[in-house]
Design an enzyme around this catalytic site. Structure first.
Site, mmCIF file in Angstrom:
data_model
loop_
_atom_site.group_PDB
_atom_site.id
_atom_site.type_symbol
_atom_site.label_atom_id
_atom_site.label_comp_id
_atom_site.label_asym_id
_atom_site.label_seq_id
_atom_site.Cartn_x
_atom_site.Cartn_y
_atom_site.Cartn_z
ATOM 1 N N LYS A 35 -10.678 -16.827 3.236
ATOM 2 C CA LYS A 35 -10.497 -15.964 4.417
ATOM 3 C C LYS A 35 -10.459 -14.508 3.962
ATOM 4 O O LYS A 35 -9.660 -14.137 3.094
ATOM 5 C CB LYS A 35 -9.188 -16.308 5.141
ATOM 6 C CG LYS A 35 -8.900 -15.411 6.333
ATOM 7 C CD LYS A 35 -7.733 -15.929 7.141
ATOM 8 C CE LYS A 35 -6.390 -15.380 6.730
ATOM 9 N NZ LYS A 35 -6.190 -13.945 6.990
ATOM 10 N N ASP A 62 -11.798 -12.891 9.198
ATOM 11 C CA ASP A 62 -10.621 -12.791 10.077
ATOM 12 C C ASP A 62 -10.444 -11.334 10.510
ATOM 13 O O ASP A 62 -9.535 -10.646 10.044
ATOM 14 C CB ASP A 62 -9.395 -13.304 9.294
ATOM 15 C CG ASP A 62 -8.104 -13.214 10.082
ATOM 16 O OD1 ASP A 62 -8.153 -13.102 11.312
ATOM 17 O OD2 ASP A 62 -7.037 -13.262 9.438
ATOM 18 N N LYS A 64 -10.465 -10.509 13.918
ATOM 19 C CA LYS A 64 -9.832 -10.545 15.250
ATOM 20 C C LYS A 64 -10.425 -9.482 16.175
ATOM 21 O O LYS A 64 -9.719 -8.572 16.637
ATOM 22 C CB LYS A 64 -8.313 -10.347 15.145
ATOM 23 C CG LYS A 64 -7.609 -11.394 14.294
ATOM 24 C CD LYS A 64 -6.100 -11.198 14.319
ATOM 25 C CE LYS A 64 -5.352 -12.161 13.423
ATOM 26 N NZ LYS A 64 -5.532 -11.908 11.981
ATOM 27 N N ASP A 67 -12.517 -5.823 21.921
ATOM 28 C CA ASP A 67 -13.171 -4.584 22.360
ATOM 29 C C ASP A 67 -13.936 -4.910 23.638
ATOM 30 O O ASP A 67 -13.817 -6.029 24.168
ATOM 31 C CB ASP A 67 -14.109 -4.088 21.235
ATOM 32 C CG ASP A 67 -14.223 -2.564 21.218
ATOM 33 O OD1 ASP A 67 -14.439 -1.987 22.307
ATOM 34 O OD2 ASP A 67 -14.112 -1.966 20.134
ATOM 35 N N THR A 123 1.904 -14.268 16.023
ATOM 36 C CA THR A 123 3.243 -14.834 15.800
ATOM 37 C C THR A 123 4.272 -13.733 15.533
ATOM 38 O O THR A 123 5.465 -13.995 15.565
ATOM 39 C CB THR A 123 3.239 -15.852 14.637
ATOM 40 O OG1 THR A 123 2.536 -15.278 13.545
ATOM 41 C CG2 THR A 123 2.586 -17.149 15.031
ATOM 42 N N ARG A 214 -0.441 -16.609 -0.453
ATOM 43 C CA ARG A 214 0.303 -16.368 -1.686
ATOM 44 C C ARG A 214 0.632 -17.596 -2.533
ATOM 45 O O ARG A 214 0.584 -17.497 -3.767
ATOM 46 C CB ARG A 214 1.571 -15.562 -1.365
ATOM 47 C CG ARG A 214 1.247 -14.122 -1.010
ATOM 48 C CD ARG A 214 2.335 -13.439 -0.230
ATOM 49 N NE ARG A 214 2.436 -13.968 1.129
ATOM 50 C CZ ARG A 214 3.271 -13.520 2.052
ATOM 51 N NH1 ARG A 214 4.090 -12.529 1.746
ATOM 52 N NH2 ARG A 214 3.291 -14.046 3.263
HETATM 53 O O1 C5P Z 1 0.438 -15.657 1.977
HETATM 54 P P1 C5P Z 1 0.491 -16.454 3.255
HETATM 55 O O2 C5P Z 1 0.216 -17.937 3.055
HETATM 56 O O3 C5P Z 1 1.753 -16.205 4.035
HETATM 57 O O4 C5P Z 1 -0.738 -15.869 4.095
HETATM 58 C C1 C5P Z 1 -1.007 -16.311 5.394
HETATM 59 C C2 C5P Z 1 -2.232 -15.633 5.931
HETATM 60 O O5 C5P Z 1 -2.403 -16.013 7.292
HETATM 61 C C3 C5P Z 1 -2.195 -14.109 5.906
HETATM 62 O O6 C5P Z 1 -3.542 -13.646 5.726
HETATM 63 C C4 C5P Z 1 -1.700 -13.758 7.295
HETATM 64 O O7 C5P Z 1 -2.144 -12.499 7.726
HETATM 65 C C5 C5P Z 1 -2.344 -14.867 8.127
HETATM 66 N N1 C5P Z 1 -1.653 -15.167 9.380
HETATM 67 C C6 C5P Z 1 -0.320 -15.547 9.443
HETATM 68 N N2 C5P Z 1 0.264 -15.813 10.658
HETATM 69 C C7 C5P Z 1 -0.449 -15.715 11.776
HETATM 70 C C8 C5P Z 1 -1.789 -15.345 11.737
HETATM 71 C C9 C5P Z 1 -2.365 -15.070 10.500
HETATM 72 O O8 C5P Z 1 0.329 -15.679 8.413
HETATM 73 N N3 C5P Z 1 0.121 -16.009 12.923
#
Ligand code: C5P
Length: 236
Positions: A35, A62, A64, A67, A123, A214
């Site tokens: 992603k 991603d 999003k 517009d 979220t 992460r």
């Molecule tokens: O590092 P981690 O597993 O927390 O990353 C989650 C990814 O999913 C990040 O790119 C974050 O921006 C994205 N994301 C999220 N919650 C959402 C939508 C997207 O954590 N509701």
């Protein structure tokens, strides 16, 4: 496209191309998809997306989009030209915008059409945040209504919390793709995610794909971590 349909989408949340390349060169497309979001795309642009596609990876772009319909139609066309596997828009952009996005995708032959999904309510937004926007509808109802409108506009699915998947499956059935972040394998740090689910739990609940950042990108051995997560998904 990888033949084994990997369920993990690794969030490449890197500030620039070099650390992203460093990470990607050690993994392979049969372990995961990738992603690319606003940070890395803004820093490194479409060339990096092309590079990883040339390396054999499926890319979820991603960005999003939100517009006017014509602009979103053109942006989605540009993403299709790039050859991404999946992309997304904000459902709050409305029905006409989402239909314009869908029309752009449908301009391509079936094998070149990326999956088009929507984000309902971020979220990071709570009921107070909705209220500040002048929206009094309960947040969960808002998520359900925006999901209904997205699917009705011909989109393939939604980004949502794994905690919402069961309810969305009850309401909308098995067909929509449900792509879920907030995933943490047992024993990994929760970071800033508030409510997490394990990869296995999220797939059991009905997720189609898992966005994981992460726990993989900061792992000392990302390949081993990806293999472990993939193996955990094989157990019933
Ligand atoms: O590092 P981690 O597993 O927390 O990353 C989650 C990814 O999913 C990040 O790119 C974050 O921006 C994205 N994301 C999220 N919650 C959402 C939508 C997207 O954590 N509701």
């Amino acid at each position: 496209m990888p033949e084994n349909d990997p369920k993990i989408i690794v969030a490449l949340d890197f500030a620039s191309a070099d650390p992203a390349r460093q990470f990607v060169k050690n993994i392979s497309p049969d372990l995961c998809r990738l992603k690319i979001g606003k940070e890395l795309f803004t820093a490194s642009g479409p060339d990096l997306v092309r590079e990883f596609i040339d390396d054999g990876f499926d890319i979820f772009l991603d960005l999003k989009f939100h517009d006017i319909p014509n602009t979103v139609n053109k942006a989605v066309t540009a993403a299709c030209e790039l050859g991404v596997w999946m992309l997304n828009v904000h459902a709050l952009g409305g029905r006409t915008m989402m239909e314009a996005a869908r029309e752009a995708v449908q301009g391509y032959s079936a094998t070149r059409q990326p999956y088009l999904i929507a984000v309902s309510i971020l979220t990071s937004t709570n009921q107070q945040g909705l209220s500040d926007l002048g929206i009094d509808k309960p947040l969960q109802q808002m998520v359900m209504d925006l999901t209904a409108m997205s699917l009705d506009s011909g989109l393939d699915g939604m980004v949502c919390s794994a905690r919402e998947v069961e309810l969305l499956r009850q309401q909308f059935g098995q067909k929509p793709l449900l792509v879920t972040p907030g995933i943490r394998p047992a024993g990994s740090a929760q970071d800033d995610q508030q409510r997490v689910m394990s990869p296995h739990q999220a797939m059991q609940a009905g997720s189609s794909y898992l966005v994981i950042g992460r726990p993989v990108t900061q792992s000392v051995d990302p390949v081993q971590t990806l293999k472990q997560i993939n193996n955990s998904l094989l157990t019933p």
